[in-house]
Design an enzyme around this catalytic site. Sequence first.
Site, short mmCIF file in Angstrom:
data_model
loop_
_atom_site.label_atom_id
_atom_site.label_comp_id
_atom_site.label_asym_id
_atom_site.label_seq_id
_atom_site.Cartn_x
_atom_site.Cartn_y
_atom_site.Cartn_z
N LYS A 295 17.74 100.43 -29.50
CA LYS A 295 16.95 100.93 -30.64
C LYS A 295 17.75 100.76 -31.93
O LYS A 295 18.98 100.73 -31.90
CB LYS A 295 16.68 102.43 -30.46
N ARG A 369 8.45 105.16 -18.35
CA ARG A 369 7.44 104.87 -17.33
C ARG A 369 8.09 104.46 -16.01
O ARG A 369 7.51 104.64 -14.95
CB ARG A 369 6.47 103.79 -17.87
#
Length: 516
Positions: A295, A369
């Site tokens: 990120k 996920r």
Amino acid sequence: MDTKLLFQDAAGFQTPMLAVFAVDIASGKDADPLAALLTTSDAVTDAAAKVLASGEFKATLGETLLLHAPGGLKAERLLIVGLGKAKALSVDEVRKGAGAAVRAAKPLGVREMAIAFPEDHALSDEHLETLPCKLMSRALVEGAELAEMDWDTYRSDRKDRSVRALSVIAHEAEKLTREEIQEGFDEGLIVAAAQNFTRSLVNEPGNVLTPTELGKRAAAMCAEVGLKCEVHSTKKLHELKMGAFWAVAQGSEEPPALIVMTYEPPLGKGAAKDAPVIGLVGKGITFDTGGISIKPAEGMEKMKYDMAGAGAMIGAMLAIAQLKPKVKVIGVVCSAENMPDGKAFKPGDVVTAMSGKTIEVVNTDAEGRLVLADGLHYAKTLGCTHLVDAATLTGACVVALGMINAGLFSNDDAASDQFQAATKISGEKFWRLPCTDDYKEHIKSQIADMMNTGKNRAGGAISAAMFLKEFVGETPWVHLDIAGCAWNEETKPWMANGPSGIAVRSIVEWVRGYSG
Ligand code: BES
Ligand code: ZN
Ligand code: ZN
């Protein structure tokens, strides 16, 4: 905060500060605000009469006005707290108003206070239909307890501004029965403490709250309230062939934690063979760097709250242990740290989830996920018949819904409707988004059963939900994407900025809906 419920006359109660609610009863679109107190006490009404007549206090939600040495009252101060328009009054305003009362006391250094339970002629029969007194009582306590928290634990210069004792002063009346007020009060204390526990976990920095530490805190909580708790790590992930969860965990020096908390309902109740078993599955990424798909530095510090879904499930289990619904509940938390490293998983890797399905990793930042895929499948193997997961899953959900509503996805209208019914009691806002099979295209992979991101950024929150859906099969399931609502950027009159504890109240209420 030591919070008590007392049935007595508010005017005669000796306290450093008595808070009383007011609503705006002006009718007509352009009418000037007209504040009226929600009290049946003539003495309290008289004490506030002059200032209310001045029109200076508008009774907007969260507005407060302080009077010293109010005539005719035993209280040293009278705090008038606005709840907004009388016509729009709901339990949510009571929750926020009670919070505003506590937060008004804190900077003054007031250590003990009282809140007068809202009552009055201003609360018409019509109001009492939509404002059942049990829920009002519960909301009042929740609001006060949530408001008491400030997140300055790590500041050496912090001043102790805690309100140490709160008395809720109630009156019995025809539609305000002692039993209902007491029941709501008791529930409110349990639920708010659970939500505050979640908030305190989410507030912790990543160097303190590692997966191992999260496991320890969950285990300590479970021991305290008599829940069974198992905390597993690397070995168990391998035994269970949790290839998706492990892929995320493998790049960190910190070992992962698979936390399993079990609540058994009281014997004979909810224990029938075909009784539902509810699974609560939480994303517990204690820090999300993005991994190899790292990120940007700006704002990365916020990614300590990437375990808010796990925090919500641990808090929900704490409340469930005490509210004792007649249904079995299993909490499964998948906790890891998502780091870039020589051993980290990489874009292009193909991993095999516990269910046997293969996943092409396109972006290591879509790690939530992956851990949930194995958590959801594992919950099913433990016998769960209904599933809910909570996760700070996608930035796309924040783009879609902002920070007011969290995202809700479901493969089952009944489960989803039951969840939305629970939010009517919790006061939390979730907005349902689709995850119908026509979106399956999003996650189609050339080389594996699916990929872990969408083909492009379009509908990113839906792509994530579609991915999870692959692992729940036919089991009724509700997915909560809380990325936009788990951390409040701004301080509100009723709540400090920081961790919100979103989803705890709704999940608890949803679970109670399955109570046999
Ligand atoms: N933890 C983030 C999601 C997130 C974003 C939470 C903002 C809170 C605030 C998640 O793991 C993530 O990085 N998701 C990616 C997915 C993408 C790579 C498909 C995202 O949303 O950008
Ligand atoms: Zn991520
Ligand atoms: Zn994440």
